[in-house]
Design a protein around this motif. Structure first.
Motif, PDB file in Angstrom:
ATOM      1  N   ASN A  41       0.844  -1.198   0.000  1.00 33.54           N
ATOM      2  CA  ASN A  41       0.000   0.000   0.000  1.00 33.54           C
ATOM      3  C   ASN A  41       0.876   1.244   0.000  1.00 33.54           C
ATOM      4  N   PHE A  56       0.353   5.410   0.832  1.00 31.67           N
ATOM      5  CA  PHE A  56      -0.489   6.504   1.309  1.00 31.67           C
ATOM      6  C   PHE A  56       0.290   7.810   1.162  1.00 31.67           C
ATOM      7  N   VAL A  96      -2.887  14.303  -7.486  1.00 31.45           N
ATOM      8  CA  VAL A  96      -3.988  13.414  -7.871  1.00 31.45           C
ATOM      9  C   VAL A  96      -3.967  13.155  -9.378  1.00 31.45           C
ATOM     10  N   GLU A 114      -4.827   0.391  -7.412  1.00 34.34           N
ATOM     11  CA  GLU A 114      -5.721   0.308  -6.266  1.00 34.34           C
ATOM     12  C   GLU A 114      -4.972   0.387  -4.944  1.00 34.34           C
ATOM     13  N   LYS A 115      -3.655   0.305  -4.980  1.00 34.72           N
ATOM     14  CA  LYS A 115      -2.912   0.269  -3.723  1.00 34.72           C
ATOM     15  C   LYS A 115      -2.528   1.659  -3.208  1.00 34.72           C
ATOM     16  N   VAL A 116      -2.840   2.726  -3.953  1.00 32.14           N
ATOM     17  CA  VAL A 116      -2.452   4.066  -3.544  1.00 32.14           C
ATOM     18  C   VAL A 116      -3.666   4.887  -3.123  1.00 32.14           C
ATOM     19  N   LYS A 117      -3.490   5.709  -2.080  1.00 34.00           N
ATOM     20  CA  LYS A 117      -4.553   6.604  -1.636  1.00 34.00           C
ATOM     21  C   LYS A 117      -3.934   7.930  -1.203  1.00 34.00           C
ATOM     22  N   PHE A 161      -4.171  11.882   0.450  1.00 32.88           N
ATOM     23  CA  PHE A 161      -4.916  12.672   1.420  1.00 32.88           C
ATOM     24  C   PHE A 161      -4.517  14.136   1.280  1.00 32.88           C
ATOM     25  N   ALA A 172      -5.809   4.806   7.207  1.00 30.91           N
ATOM     26  CA  ALA A 172      -4.640   4.178   6.601  1.00 30.91           C
ATOM     27  C   ALA A 172      -4.124   3.106   7.548  1.00 30.91           C
TER      28      ALA A 172
END
Length: 270
Positions: free
Chosen positions: A107, A109, A122, A131-134, A136, A188
């Protein structure tokens, strides 16, 4: 923000990297600042990134393929399969994209509080879908609340800072959370490896992670810090925070050999 198509980006690249003339660099900076355009280049191992060539850091990525490549090399050297990577102070995503492309990372973050930089981040992550990145859009600090973040000087978007003495540019009101709060809220999973580059705000971020370091200390972290002429970290409290938690410091030497006023360090848990 206008993303130039790859064919147009390629034409721009030929001009930028081609023969020099007296007004060339001024024209390049003028064009990108006036139009807000961004060129797209291939980046990392099969990735893409958009760049504003009026920005010094982004221009370096365009010309040389990376900015401070030694930072990513240090992170790679301690990466393990299944790592959870946090990029705190992600800017436009130059490290985050490499992390997304790194198969050992489970993952990723990303935290970027400056709203303009976050929008670019973004967009750049969107060119490298995973799909493993997010990402904030809030700041991390010692306590939750509202803070002001100041833009960096012209040509240095990555210089955006939460430090009051650094607020020379346009400011924005942003939300701040602590790392412990992020984990308690389930936003997270705990990092096993992280990068921390927040223009002097590093200690505040670490102080907001006391439970993390008590319960699930990251295996290693890379951070940026102001240094004395002999290369020692100026903020003794910053280093002591990590020494007290059993981390050993290693200086990350720059590829060109010279030491600057701000240097990068790898702290690995002993």
């Amino acid at each position: 923000m206008k993303i130039l198509s790859e064919p147009v980006s390629n034409l721009v690249a030929k001009y930028v990297l081609g023969r020099e003339h007296p007004a060339k660099q001024r024209l390049i900076r003028w064009f990108f600042r006036l139009t807000g355009s961004r060129v797209v280049i291939h980046y990392g191992s099969g990735g893409k990134i958009s760049l504003d060539l009026s920005d010094g850091v982004q221009d370096s990525i365009f010309r040389y393929g990376a900015y401070e490549p030694e930072v990513w090399t240090a992170l790679e050297s301690v990466a393990k399969t299944g790592d959870v990577f946090w990029d705190i102070g992600a800017n436009i995503g130059s490290i985050a994209i490499r992390a997304v492309l790194e198969p050992r990372f489970k993952n990723v973050f990303c935290f970027e509080a400056h709203p303009v930089n976050y929008k670019v981040l973004v967009g750049n992550l969107g060119m490298n879908p995973s799909e493993k990145v997010k990402p904030f859009s809030f700041a991390l600090g010692e306590r939750a609340g509202q803070l002001e973040i100041a833009s960096g000087p012209p040509g240095n978007a990555g210089g955006a800072s939460l430090m009051t003495e650094n607020r020379g540019g346009k400011t924005f009101r942003v939300q701040c959370k602590t790392i412990d709060q992020v984990l308690a809220e389930g936003l997270a999973t705990p990092p096993t490896l992280l990068k921390l580059d927040v223009e002097g705000w590093e200690l505040a971020v670490l102080k907001g992670a006391t439970e993390l370091f008590r319960q699930n200390p990251p295996r290693a972290l890379v951070l940026e810090a102001a240094v004395n002429p002999d290369g020692t970290i100026k903020d003794k409290e910053l280093e002591q925070f990590l020494v007290d938690r059993h981390y050993r410091r290693t200086h990350i030497a720059r590829t060109y050999g010279r030491m600057e006023g701000v240097e990068n360090f790898l702290f690995a848990r002993q």
